[in-house]
Motif scaffolding. Structure first.
Motif, short mmCIF file in Angstrom:
data_model
loop_
_atom_site.label_atom_id
_atom_site.label_comp_id
_atom_site.label_asym_id
_atom_site.label_seq_id
_atom_site.Cartn_x
_atom_site.Cartn_y
_atom_site.Cartn_z
N GLY A 181 0.82 -1.21 0.00
CA GLY A 181 0.00 0.00 0.00
C GLY A 181 0.85 1.26 0.00
N ARG A 182 1.92 1.27 0.83
CA ARG A 182 2.83 2.43 0.86
C ARG A 182 3.53 2.62 -0.48
NH1 ARG A 182 6.78 2.43 5.84
NH2 ARG A 182 7.58 4.15 4.64
N PHE A 183 3.93 1.51 -1.10
CA PHE A 183 4.59 1.60 -2.40
C PHE A 183 3.66 2.19 -3.45
CE2 PHE A 183 5.62 -0.22 -6.57
CZ PHE A 183 6.91 0.29 -6.72
N PHE A 184 2.41 1.74 -3.45
CA PHE A 184 1.43 2.24 -4.42
C PHE A 184 1.16 3.73 -4.20
CE2 PHE A 184 -2.97 3.05 -5.77
CZ PHE A 184 -2.82 2.76 -7.11
N ILE A 185 1.06 4.15 -2.94
CA ILE A 185 0.84 5.57 -2.64
C ILE A 185 2.01 6.40 -3.13
CG2 ILE A 185 0.69 7.23 -0.75
CD1 ILE A 185 -1.00 5.12 0.74
N GLN A 186 3.25 5.93 -2.89
CA GLN A 186 4.43 6.67 -3.34
C GLN A 186 4.49 6.72 -4.87
OE1 GLN A 186 6.26 8.56 -1.43
NE2 GLN A 186 5.13 7.83 0.33
N LEU A 187 4.11 5.64 -5.51
CA LEU A 187 4.09 5.60 -6.97
C LEU A 187 3.07 6.60 -7.53
CD1 LEU A 187 5.46 4.12 -9.31
CD2 LEU A 187 3.62 2.44 -9.22
#
Length: 170
Positions: free
Chosen positions: A3-9
């Protein structure tokens, strides 16, 4: 984690789009430019691994370079800022202020800390960017003034982004 990776992306894509589609076309008085993509680097979580911070910053700068047709200019400035970020954080904070999981936001770190952090990072980025662009000290004070005024505009937009996208933890 995913989820954090997707938000940063998503933040990466939004900052590139905002820079390329809006802020690259705003030039106040032919002198002042807002380079808001640097806010993405400022807002990376504190516990982001060094290699990921450097790679994502390089890719952010490279993306802006591709659309602005400035080969390597923004990639270099963005990578420099990502590289010096831990030193800047250590210089303005005590060890207990910087904890894993915290975000370097106005609300998580406080107004004084955020101002010092954002001001130093943005000014270093802009001064390097503008002097690297002209590759000369011939018009030293004009370039310094352009970097400073553009940095103040970017700092103001950084504060605005804090109020629009980040909130106080309850």
């Amino acid at each position: 984690m995913r989820g954090r990776f997707f938000i940063q992306l998503m933040r990466f894509a939004l900052f590139v789009a905002a820079q390329v589609l809006v802020f690259n076309h705003i030039n106040l008085g032919g002198f002042i430019n807002a380079w808001v993509y640097v806010i993405f680097i400022l807002m990376l979580p504190i516990d982001t691994p060094g290699w990921l911070r450097l790679v994502s910053s390089f890719l952010m700068g490279l993306s802006v370079d591709i659309f602005a047709q400035t080969p390597g200019l923004h990639a270099t400035a963005a990578t420099l800022v990502a590289f010096i970020r831990p030193a800047i954080m250590r210089s303005i904070a005590s060890n207990k202020e910087i904890e894993p999981g915290l975000r370097p936001t106005l609300f998580d770190m406080g107004a004084r800390w955020y101002f010092l952090y954002a001001f130093m990072m943005i000014m270093i980025h802009h001064i390097f960017l503008f002097y690297f662009e002209v590759l000369s000290f011939r018009h030293f004070f004009d370039t310094l003034m352009q970097a400073f005024l553009s940095g103040l505009l970017t700092l103001g937009l950084s504060y605005l982004s804090q109020y629009l996208f980040y909130f106080k933890k309850k």
